[in-house]
Structures are given as structure tokens and as C-alpha cells.
Design an enzyme around this catalytic site. Sequence first.
Site, PDB file in Angstrom:
ATOM      1  N   GLY A  76     -13.707  20.609   7.451  1.00 60.92           N
ATOM      2  CA  GLY A  76     -14.201  21.944   7.130  1.00 60.92           C
ATOM      3  C   GLY A  76     -13.193  22.873   6.508  1.00 60.92           C
ATOM      4  O   GLY A  76     -13.564  23.972   6.074  1.00 60.92           O
ATOM      5  N   ARG A  77     -11.907  22.486   6.455  1.00 63.68           N
ATOM      6  CA  ARG A  77     -10.904  23.321   5.793  1.00 63.68           C
ATOM      7  C   ARG A  77     -10.496  22.748   4.448  1.00 63.68           C
ATOM      8  O   ARG A  77      -9.566  23.244   3.811  1.00 63.68           O
ATOM      9  CB  ARG A  77      -9.666  23.474   6.692  1.00 63.68           C
ATOM     10  CG  ARG A  77      -9.942  24.197   7.996  1.00 63.68           C
ATOM     11  CD  ARG A  77     -10.488  25.587   7.766  1.00 63.68           C
ATOM     12  NE  ARG A  77      -9.500  26.475   7.181  1.00 63.68           N
ATOM     13  CZ  ARG A  77      -9.786  27.625   6.592  1.00 63.68           C
ATOM     14  NH1 ARG A  77     -11.046  28.023   6.479  1.00 63.68           N
ATOM     15  NH2 ARG A  77      -8.821  28.378   6.096  1.00 63.68           N
ATOM     16  N   GLY A  78     -11.169  21.689   4.034  1.00 60.32           N
ATOM     17  CA  GLY A  78     -10.879  21.105   2.729  1.00 60.32           C
ATOM     18  C   GLY A  78     -11.594  21.839   1.612  1.00 60.32           C
ATOM     19  O   GLY A  78     -12.296  22.842   1.831  1.00 60.32           O
ATOM     20  N   LYS A 106     -14.200   4.770  -0.775  1.00 60.35           N
ATOM     21  CA  LYS A 106     -15.383   5.641  -0.693  1.00 60.35           C
ATOM     22  C   LYS A 106     -16.665   4.812  -0.700  1.00 60.35           C
ATOM     23  O   LYS A 106     -17.628   5.104   0.030  1.00 60.35           O
ATOM     24  CB  LYS A 106     -15.399   6.625  -1.865  1.00 60.35           C
ATOM     25  CG  LYS A 106     -14.401   7.745  -1.774  1.00 60.35           C
ATOM     26  CD  LYS A 106     -14.820   8.773  -0.748  1.00 60.35           C
ATOM     27  CE  LYS A 106     -15.252  10.043  -1.354  1.00 60.35           C
ATOM     28  NZ  LYS A 106     -15.587  11.088  -0.357  1.00 60.35           N
TER      29      LYS A 106
END
Length: 587
Positions: free
Chosen positions: A20-22, A169
Amino acid sequence: MAIEVPFGDLNPRTCTVLGGRGFLGRSIVFKLLKLGNWIVRVADSAQSLQLDSTDSADSCLNDAISSGRASYHHVDVLDVSVIVKAIEGSSVVFYTEASDLWNYDFHYCYKIVVQGAKNVINACRQCKVRKLIYNSSADVIVDGSRDISCGDESLLCHWRFQDMLSDFKAQAEALILFANNIDGLLTCALRPSNVFGPGDTLLVPFLINLAKSGFAKIIIGSGENMSDFTYVENVAHAHICAAEALDSRMIAVAGKAFFITNLEPMKFWEFVSILLEGLGYQRPLIKLPARMVWYILLFVKWTHPKLGLQKYNHELSAYFFRLASHTRTFSCTSAQRRIGYLPVVSLDDGIALTIQSYSNLVEDPSFMRYNLEEQSKADKLLGGGKVADILLWRNEKKTFTYFLIFAMLFYWFFLSGRTFASSAAKLLLLVSTILYGYGILSSMISSFAIQRISLSWFEISEAVVKDSITSIAYLWNRGVKRIRLLAQGEDWNNFIKVAFSLYFLKLILLQSLTVLVGVALVFAFTAFFVYEQYESEIDGLVEIVVDRIKGKQRLLMRNLPAPVALFLQNKGMLHKQNGPMAVNKGL
């Protein structure tokens, strides 16, 4: 006009944003808090929450934490128990990874991306989380060798990736989609293409680095390849759309992957040009064949272990090359129809907002590969004056003009088939005719003023003449001094240098003068520019060659007969010992 996602109930619901801080995670958090009916848990790898009071998203998050609508949790995706504590009680988990994984090695990236995905799935199953939305990438179906035009979800992963992150990914996406409908967990994956926006730590800073190092002036290939770019807020909006669609249209969404774009494909180099021009840099102008650029990248990759360069720089450069030289556009029809996605920010507005947010980055030295205020070695070699500005392509138009002039002179004197004397005579006749015709023109022609050429243009100052004579005298005296040292027969190093120089000059004179002049012209306008861009790499390569030569020299000395080796060593010692004495005697 922004279009928000309609929700059926008005009661607050709890969700967790992993990462959430990316770059993307911050946008998802901000979007959820703006909706007002979510309790948001921000989970990230940082030990504590560092908020920027000048950032609107951080200010919103700070207010939400104060009111109890948000909380922060330190999470390590390699520890399932820590993930369980962060997501317990959440109905939805939005899972995004860090965008700076290019900085890390293979083992670390595998643990974070692939093993992290396994741990998140296990944690969601333990906590009975109903929905898991994973932020994948459009790169999972790109093999880098072919163009993709309006690709859709029917394209399969080829599993032969050009870079490790796309490979990881694809594995993480497959694991998450395979976990759908196990223990009541519903999953889906989103594949955004070329995400950009405020806070981007990959694409935009990479382009700025290219601009500051001079490489952004180059267009790889024809420059006509198309690409899809996606503003970060639109990707966040797509995640929320997917969360809602997993409830209302579960069968059509669960276990599926969807491409996300801005629905506005454009030429890749046009996007780069608009972005760089908005930040005060010059638009790319010089087109180079893609194959030539690829061979240069291969050479740099081959030399990087010897030069001690970081591997990720080359992987990121190779990724950018594939992105910049191929068409990559995707269809969002499935996302529009099944999860109700439509962009909330247009591409033009997204570019404008990005330029505005990165305006301070232009002067930020931490994003510069080269310090432009520090004089480069190539600039020092060229004297740091007008010649340096021309040969280092500081002003492309000026440099290209000089190159055309020299190319015309080269043709006139060497390729025209005339002798040098006749070419010079005809050129002087042509210049005299032009000057005479210019001189007899009237001062006004059709309301246009004709500026007269000042006589000072043809005058040479006494200072220039004195400097030229001084330089010639210096070179003459230096040559005489070197000949005198040779006549003494004591300086073997000097003898070897002169001998090799004369032999090299002989080889040059044996070749065609026309070919030599042509090669020298091309070399002057390319070699110094390339050296300035790859200064550290070339210097490192030269050091390797010099070390190899010294090693061969030591080996040769060991294999020479003892009397010969002793004689050469004594001559070298004699020169070192008597050199200062000879100077003192001369003084």
C-alpha cells in the site's frame, strides 16, 4: 469527469492493500478512502508509516488513520503469520508488489514475487478472505520478438521471457488464478500496460535519466510503433471495479485476467516526446536502426562483468529497448464488459499531471547518471570550447550543419575526381563569385534589408597569429628535444614510442588518403560523443587491455635470455636515474 464505482451497501467494509505504500498501492488506498465506505488496512514492508504532509494522498491517509478508517501494518510477504495478522477480517485483499525490483538479484525477486504470491494465497485461505485481486502486467504475454496489436485475453503466456520479472509475474498470476474457488476464495488478475503517473519510480525516472545522459535524443527504429499507456489512477479504479464485479458478476470475473489500458493507444516515441518536452528536455530526433542499438546493448552486457557494472541496469535497458521498438497495444473490451471498467482520467490529463508532479525531479541530482556541471573527459580532450560543443552534439542543428559542410568539402576535394589543386582553385573561384555577387546587391530587395558583410570577418587578429606561431614553435622544440633524447641512446621507452608511431604512420600512408580522411571525418563526429556517454565502460575496458598488455610484457621479460633482460632493465634504470641529473645540468 471521474466516474466512481457504485456500491450496493453503505456500510463500511474492510479491505487490505498489500504494497500500500508503493506506486500503485498508494493510488488504490487514496481511491478507496475517497469512496468513504471502506475501512482500509495499508500493509507494506516498511517498519513504520512515513507520511508526507505536502502530499494530498498522505494527508488523506493521515486523516483516515486519525478517524479510525485506516491503519498501517508492517508486512513481510515471506512470513505467512504476519500476513494473516494484517488481512484477518478483510473481505477484499488488493495485492501489488514493489516497483523497484529491478534493483535486486534473481533469488530475492523470486522470493518476493512467486513465493510471496503463494504466501498471500495461503494467508487469504486461512483468514477466509472472500476476494483477492492481483496486479499483474501486460508483459506476461509479451515475448519481445514480435508486435502485438490489439491483443486480448485469448493470447496465452509463452513462458519464454526476456526478463526475469515478467517470468515471475506470470508465475504469480498463474498461482493466484489457479487458487480461485478454493476454500471460498475468489480471485482475478489485472494486466495494466505501461503504468505511469505521479510517484512512478520506473518509467518516468528512466526516461529522465536518458534525457540527462543524452540518449533520449535517439529514436530506436522507425518511431512508428504504437503502445498503450495507463495512468495510475485508472489502474486503481480498475481494481475497485474488479472487487465489485466479483460480487455482482462472479462467474464472468472469478479466475480471469483482464487487460487494463487508457483506451488511447499512441506512438511510443510521441508519448516520450510529450513527456520530456513538458519537463524541459529536447524531443528525440536521431533515428537509429533497432538492430544497431541491440548490438550495442549486447556489447555492454558482455563487458559488464569485467567492468563491475550492476546487472539490473542492462536488464532494464534491454526491457526498455523491446518496449521502445515494438508495437504493443491491447484490447480492454473484456474489462469494459465484465468488470465495468472505463478510464476516469484521460491520457492527456494523465501526462499533464505527471509532468506537473515531476517538475522538481529535473534538478534532483539523485536521478542523474551524469553530473552535467562536471566536465567530462571527452570535453577536456577537446579543450572544452566550441570544438567540444560541436563534436559532442551539444547543439544538434549546429553540429549537423558543420558535418554537412565538412562532408561537402570532402566530396569536393576527394570524391569529385579532380586534383587537389584544381579543386582548391575552383572552390576559391566559387567563393569569390558568391562574395562579389553579394557585394553588388542593393541594400533593399523587395522590402528585405540586405545585411552587409563586415571586413572584420576576413581579418585575423595579432593575438591569433602569435598564439599560432607559439604553438608551432612549441611543437618544433618538443620534437627537437625528443630527437636529442633519441641521439643519446639511453631512453628505450622513448625509442619504442617513436618507432611504433613511425610504423603506424607508415601504415596510414600506405592506405588510400580518401578512405583515411572519410574515416577520420566520421570518427570525429561519433567517437567523442560515444565516449562521453560510455566513459566509465570504455575506461574500464581500456584498463583491462592495458593490464593484459603489461602481463604479456612481464611474461616476455621472463622468457628472454638473462643478458638481454638485464640489459633492458639496466637501460631503463639508467634513464630513470640520470634523467633528473641531465635536467639539472641543462639548467
